[in-house]
Enzyme design. Structure first.
Site, PDB file in Angstrom:
ATOM      1  N   ASP A 221       0.861  -1.180   0.000  1.00  0.00           N
ATOM      2  CA  ASP A 221       0.000   0.000   0.000  1.00  0.00           C
ATOM      3  C   ASP A 221       0.901   1.235   0.000  1.00  0.00           C
ATOM      4  O   ASP A 221       2.098   1.132   0.295  1.00  0.00           O
ATOM      5  CB  ASP A 221      -0.899  -0.036   1.236  1.00  0.00           C
ATOM      6  CG  ASP A 221      -1.749   1.204   1.371  1.00  0.00           C
ATOM      7  OD1 ASP A 221      -2.363   1.602   0.363  1.00  0.00           O
ATOM      8  OD2 ASP A 221      -1.787   1.790   2.463  1.00  0.00           O
TER       9      ASP A 221
ATOM     10  N   ASP B 271      -1.995  -0.616   6.002  1.00  0.00           N
ATOM     11  CA  ASP B 271      -2.268  -0.104   7.342  1.00  0.00           C
ATOM     12  C   ASP B 271      -3.694   0.372   7.541  1.00  0.00           C
ATOM     13  O   ASP B 271      -4.104   0.648   8.654  1.00  0.00           O
ATOM     14  CB  ASP B 271      -1.312   1.049   7.677  1.00  0.00           C
ATOM     15  CG  ASP B 271      -1.680   2.326   6.933  1.00  0.00           C
ATOM     16  OD1 ASP B 271      -2.090   2.223   5.758  1.00  0.00           O
ATOM     17  OD2 ASP B 271      -1.553   3.421   7.518  1.00  0.00           O
TER      18      ASP B 271
ATOM     19  N   ASP C 184      -7.299  -1.834   3.492  1.00  0.00           N
ATOM     20  CA  ASP C 184      -6.316  -2.881   3.206  1.00  0.00           C
ATOM     21  C   ASP C 184      -6.685  -4.214   3.852  1.00  0.00           C
ATOM     22  O   ASP C 184      -6.144  -5.255   3.478  1.00  0.00           O
ATOM     23  CB  ASP C 184      -4.924  -2.468   3.718  1.00  0.00           C
ATOM     24  CG  ASP C 184      -4.415  -1.205   3.049  1.00  0.00           C
ATOM     25  OD1 ASP C 184      -4.575  -1.088   1.824  1.00  0.00           O
ATOM     26  OD2 ASP C 184      -3.874  -0.330   3.753  1.00  0.00           O
TER      27      ASP C 184
END
Length: 610
Positions: A310, A499, A503
């Protein structure tokens, strides 16, 4: 609850078997004729019953494991009058099962934190007043009050003139977003400004956040179970054992020789050495701030080939930082920051607080502002050092002759007594040392690195410019991140690092999900297999290095233990070892492989010092 019951059962079986072995030895020492055999047999039976149940469950799933060899050796020893050998095997098997359960206990996780974060109550306008109602009572068209810091309970449209929401956990946008009347607001985002009203457009069960919860649960349910390293050796070892035992019995006509072979063959090097090495690896990784939730994830982590990252809060810091200070009237950069931060002390906006933090970090003295007025979403005006000032966007402060900022940057302008003094450019910067971290991951066997973000393509490209990425996927929704994980599986086991709440489904779907736990959402930490307890992405390479080293040590122990066991089986088949001697030899082998497995406690990763 199932995990708790399993832990209690394993402890009870181990204590019963160990107690039976010890009590039988005491009665044997006092030369009681039949008591030792009866006590050893009673000590073995609970372990044998538990083992049989486990074998039947495994066979029902189409799996063949090491449990069959242990069950054969205990059963054969009891049938042919060797209860002491059976008792020794029972203790070793129960001990190995307990270790394995302990190692994997944390891998069975529930979504308690994720579900707990879902608001249970909402505040609704009703009959000229406000009322608190359960979440399930919200219907489309209800007007809800969203206070500062509240998470939006349902999807809706803004009914106030302006509102500021932090949607970073959902979309990956690192900075709060300004919404105007009629704009769509997603559940799961947080009110980062003054209170506003929201018109519900969906019931809670159909909201964006509830959809993410369902995605996580579906991903976890469909995720293939992690295979045990020991079981991947079991079938071959079982065949070798049966061939040697059967041959010894057939050639000599003595079933005790077959029993001795089975006792020596009890796969304690696999049952004990593998969990010990992996548990030691878990302990070593935790020492460096890498929490791996069980032996299965550690083992899989050692075999990862593809990495999906990410952006916001993972590759980047996740909070806005000053990247440039531009003067428009000759004012010094630090003075521009001092004046802007002094006025922004009166605002709770995240960007304003970031400016205050930056000024304090530079040791700047911030006077107290007076006559302050805040226009939510636009800026702040008031007096600093007796001068009238404005801090905010260009539309609030006034036009600028300076060029526009980079994609994804936030411009904070400052005017003093009606004249533009300068501007501060803020962005979410890349974590320091990211290029080196990616190189370390490549050296750990990662063949493919992909960025998967909900942020815009231009922002993602600017932030990751110069990084050695194999692919960039932008503008992704949570379910599209899951699809990205699944599509990368063709290249080998996949690790996903993130995080945010958005996600969590991808973390649950990946072979290994890694959450930035220091500042990340609770949802991602719960859905993940690995949590980085320190806010440092470089510890990912540390964790992988420890996982690979621990797995290598486990394999060394297995190869050495099985090799020695095969030699012992051949000796037993030739008549050089009786069942009790075979059991004792197996314990010597166990001690050797366990001592070797404990070397995992001393793994020293090259990626960190100390």
């Amino acid at each position: 609850m199932d995990q708790i019951r399993r832990n209690r059962r394993d402890v009870a079986v181990l204590l019963w078997a160990a107690g039976g072995l010890a009590l039988g030895l005491v009665t044997w020492a006092f030369d009681l004729p039949t008591a030792p055999s009866v006590i050893w047999t009673l000590g073995v039976l609970p372990a044998l019953v538990a083992l049989t149940v486990e074998i039947l469950r495994s066979l029902g799933r189409g799996e063949v494991g090491l449990d069959i060899v242990a069950a054969l050796s205990m059963s054969a020893a009891l049938i042919f009058g060797e209860p002491l050998a059976a008792a020794v095997v029972a203790v070793m098997y129960a001990g190995g099962t307990f270790l394995e359960t302990f190692a994997e206990g944390r891998a069975r996780r529930e979504m308690h934190a994720l579900l707990a974060r879902v608001p249970r109550m909402a505040t609704r306008h009703h009959a000229g007043g406000l009322e608190d109602i359960p979440l399930e009572a919200i219907t489309p068209g209800d007007r809800l009050l969203i206070r500062q810091g509240d998470m939006l309970p349902v999807d809706g449209t803004l009914a106030s003139d302006t509102g500021f929401v932090d949607a970073s956990a959902l979309t990956g946008e690192s900075l709060p977003v300004k919404l105007t009347r009629g704009a769509e607001a997603l559940s799961g985002s947080t009110n980062a400004g003054a209170a506003f009203d929201l018109i519900a457009t969906h019931p809670a069960a159909d909201s964006t956040y509830a959809g993410i919860v369902r995605l996580v649960e579906q991903a976890q349910a469909s995720k293939a179970p992690m295979s045990r390293l020991a079981d991947r050796w079991s079938l071959g070892f079982l065949l070798v054992t049966l061939v040697i035992a059967g041959t010894a019995w057939a050639l000599t006509g003595d079933p005790v020789r077959a029993v001795a072979v089975l006792v020596v063959a009890t796969p304690c090097p696999l049952i004990l050495a593998v969990p010990v090495a992996l548990v030691a690896g878990l302990s070593r990784a935790a020492h460096f701030g890498v929490l791996i939730k069980g032996a299965g994830p550690l083992e899989t982590m050692a075999r990862v080939r593809s990495l999906i990252l990410d952006k916001t809060g993972t590759l980047t810091e996740g909070t806005p930082k000053i990247t440039a200070i531009d003067s428009e009237d000759g004012t010094a950069p630090n003075e521009i920051l001092r004046l802007a931060a002094a006025l922004d002390q009166a605002s709770k906006h995240p960007v304003a607080q970031a400016l205050v933090t930056a000024a304090q970090a530079r040791g700047l003295s911030l006077p107290v502002p007076t006559e302050v007025t805040e226009s939510p979403g636009d800026g702040v005006e008031g007096k600093v050092d007796g001068r009238w000032m404005r801090v905010g966007g260009d539309g609030f402060v006034g036009a600028s002759s300076l060029p526009e900022g980079d994609a994804g940057a936030v411009i904070v302008a400052l005017s003093v007594e009606g004249q533009r003094a300068g501007r501060l450019v803020m962005a979410d910067p890349l974590r320091e040392g990211t290029p080196e971290m990616l190189r370390d991951l490549r050296s750990q066997g990662i063949a493919r690195i992909v960025l998967a973000t909900g942020d815009r393509a231009d922002v993602a490209r600017r932030v990751t410019e110069g990084l050695a990425l194999d692919a960039l996927r932008s503008g992704l929704t949570p379910d599209q991140k899951v699809l990205t994980v699944l599509s990368e599986r063709k290249n080998g086991p996949v690790m996903m690092v993130g995080d945010g709440v958005n996600d969590a489904p991808a973390l649950a779907a990946a072979d290994i999900g890694v959450a930035m736990g220091a500042r990340g959402a609770a949802a991602s930490a719960e859905a993940a297999d690995v949590v980085l307890l320190v806010d440092r992405l470089d510890r990912l390479a540390t964790g992988m290095e420890i996982a690979r080293a621990a797995r290598a040590i486990a394999l060394q122990s297995v190869v050495a233990g099985i090799g020695l066991s095969v030699l012992g089986m051949l000796a037993a088949a030739a008549g050089y070892l009786n069942p009790v001697q075979g059991a004792l030899l197996q314990e010597v082998i166990d001690v050797a492989v366990i001592l070797n497995a404990l070397r995992a406690l001393r793994i020293r990763p090259r990626s960190v010092q100390g």
